[in-house]
Design an enzyme around this catalytic site. Structure first.
Site, PDB file in Angstrom:
ATOM      1  N   ILE A  12       0.856  -1.122  -0.035  1.00 51.74           N
ATOM      2  CA  ILE A  12      -0.128   0.093  -0.077  1.00 51.74           C
ATOM      3  C   ILE A  12       1.024   1.424   0.038  1.00 51.74           C
ATOM      4  CG2 ILE A  12      -2.039  -1.052   1.084  1.00 51.74           C
ATOM      5  CD1 ILE A  12      -1.132  -0.018   3.785  1.00 51.74           C
ATOM      6  N   LYS A  14       5.164   2.691  -0.603  1.00 49.99           N
ATOM      7  CA  LYS A  14       6.592   2.612  -0.791  1.00 49.99           C
ATOM      8  C   LYS A  14       7.366   3.709  -0.951  1.00 49.99           C
ATOM      9  CE  LYS A  14       9.429  -0.283  -3.966  1.00 49.99           C
ATOM     10  NZ  LYS A  14       9.600  -0.957  -5.239  1.00 49.99           N
ATOM     11  N   ALA A  16      11.533   5.680  -0.135  1.00 50.62           N
ATOM     12  CA  ALA A  16      13.109   5.343  -0.684  1.00 50.62           C
ATOM     13  C   ALA A  16      13.726   4.066  -0.080  1.00 50.62           C
ATOM     14  CB  ALA A  16      13.834   6.700  -0.628  1.00 50.62           C
ATOM     15  N   PHE A  17      13.215   4.008   1.224  1.00 53.14           N
ATOM     16  CA  PHE A  17      14.014   2.998   1.990  1.00 53.14           C
ATOM     17  C   PHE A  17      13.228   2.088   2.591  1.00 53.14           C
ATOM     18  CE2 PHE A  17      16.051   7.187   2.208  1.00 53.14           C
ATOM     19  CZ  PHE A  17      17.271   6.879   1.492  1.00 53.14           C
ATOM     20  N   VAL A  19       9.085  -0.368   2.181  1.00 58.41           N
ATOM     21  CA  VAL A  19       7.937  -0.795   1.582  1.00 58.41           C
ATOM     22  C   VAL A  19       6.704  -0.921   2.865  1.00 58.41           C
ATOM     23  CG1 VAL A  19       6.711  -2.513   0.209  1.00 58.41           C
ATOM     24  CG2 VAL A  19       8.958  -2.075  -0.078  1.00 58.41           C
ATOM     25  N   LYS A  35       5.062  -1.424   7.919  1.00 57.28           N
ATOM     26  CA  LYS A  35       6.354  -0.761   7.415  1.00 57.28           C
ATOM     27  C   LYS A  35       7.624  -1.486   7.419  1.00 57.28           C
ATOM     28  CE  LYS A  35       9.026   3.826   6.981  1.00 57.28           C
ATOM     29  NZ  LYS A  35       8.991   5.083   7.469  1.00 57.28           N
ATOM     30  N   ASP A 125      10.949  16.423   7.524  1.00 56.52           N
ATOM     31  CA  ASP A 125      10.564  16.148   6.301  1.00 56.52           C
ATOM     32  C   ASP A 125       9.193  16.377   5.927  1.00 56.52           C
ATOM     33  OD1 ASP A 125      11.204  15.338   3.640  1.00 56.52           O
ATOM     34  OD2 ASP A 125      11.085  13.186   4.506  1.00 56.52           O
TER      35      ASP A 125
END
Length: 313
Positions: A12, A14, A16-17, A19, A35, A125
């Site tokens: 559901i 994704k 950069a580091f 899934v 996660k 972020d």
């Protein structure tokens, strides 16, 4: 609790580091989001910090962690399942969007930041992809992804360079070419300003395919309010953004100050924002192209440790 206690369904999300999968806890039959983070792709310290933060936070506008465990090469974070999807993916399907709706979203983000900053956590972020909607039927926001976040104290200020270029604060960019200078939770407030700007017109205040030009415009806060798109937006909303997109972090509004701004407290404008739908669709296409072009480069990982110094006034 091992991964065998969960039934994995579809992917559901994704990053950069990592899934994210939809999972069901076999014992309780309750659904969660899991996660899965590759240890090799992330620093041990960053992973430990993310887990520490997720264990600590408890707020209605922040995704809550259920539990975590690890294997030889993976970290598994089991978190609250929010089913509304990323904020901008949802609102791009709306036929119209109002200033009041933008205010309500910004207000919830500010409430989560007042809480985080009060317990010494800086997100670092803030971007649309990290704002999720709790259900498909309303605009209740849940802040997610603490992979770049930091826990700071009164005598600990950050000097690392991280974030997402279009949303990153000037003081963070200064750390690329200059001697690192300390910065604080004010970096989050710059991100709120950028997100609010996009919510009100459908495009970002700072954009260039040339990343050097992008950085230059951020460092000088070179943005405006084009009348074709901002003519019907209240002066209070523009003032709110000006208070956040301020280069000098000590002059930038805090989360608490922003939450008390007249635009947040009083605005109830329900007139549809002009050209908003066309602009937000164009912006989403640009964001997807950026992700494909830059991939992980869109996110700067920390490259130094926090330091026990006082910020320069």
């Amino acid at each position: 609790m091992p991964i065998g206690d969960y039934e994995l369904h579809k992917e559901i999300g994704k990053g950069a580091f990592s899934v994210v999968f939809l999972v069901t806890e076999k014992k309780t039959k309750k659904q969660w989001a899991m996660k899965i983070i590759d240890k090799k792709s992330s620093s041990k310290a960053a992973l430990e910090t993310e887990i520490e933060i997720m264990k600590k936070v408890d707020h209605p506008n922040i995704v809550k962690m259920h539990e975590y465990f690890e294997s030889t090469d993976k970290i598994y974070l089991v978190v609250e399942l929010v089913t509304g999807g990323p904020l901008f993916d949802r609102i791009v399907d709306k036929k119209s969007f109002t200033e009041k709706e933008a205010k309500l979203i910004t207000q919830q983000l500010l409430q989560s930041l007042v809480y985080l900053h009060s317990i010494g956590i800086v997100h670092r972020d803030l971007k649309p992809e990290n704002l999720l909607l709790k259900t498909p039927t309303d605009l209740t926001v849940a802040l997610s992804d603490f992979g770049l976040s930091k826990i700071v104290g009164d005598d600990v200020f950050m000097k690392t360079t991280c974030g997402t270029p279009s949303y990153v604060a000037p003081e963070v960019l200064n750390n690329i070419s200059n001697s690192p200078t300390a910065y604080s939770d004010a970096v989050d407030m710059w991100g709120v300003g950028v997100i609010t700007y996009i919510l009100l017109c459908g495009f970002p205040p700072f954009y260039s395919e040339d990343i050097r030009k992008l950085f230059e415009s951020i460092l000088s806060a070179s943005y405006d309010f084009p009348n074709d798109y901002w003519g019907n937006v209240s002066k209070e909303a523009k003032h709110f953004i000006n208070c956040l997109l301020t280069v000098e972090p000590t002059k930038r509004y805090s989360a608490k100050q922003a939450l008390e701004h007249p635009w947040i407290i009083e605005n109830n404008q329900t007139q549809p924002l002009p050209h908003w739908n066309d602009q937000i669709k164009k912006y989403m296409v640009i964001r997807r192209k950026e992700s494909q072009k830059f991939g992980a480069e869109l996110v700067w990982k920390p490259q130094a440790q926090t330091t026990n110094v006082k910020p320069t006034k």
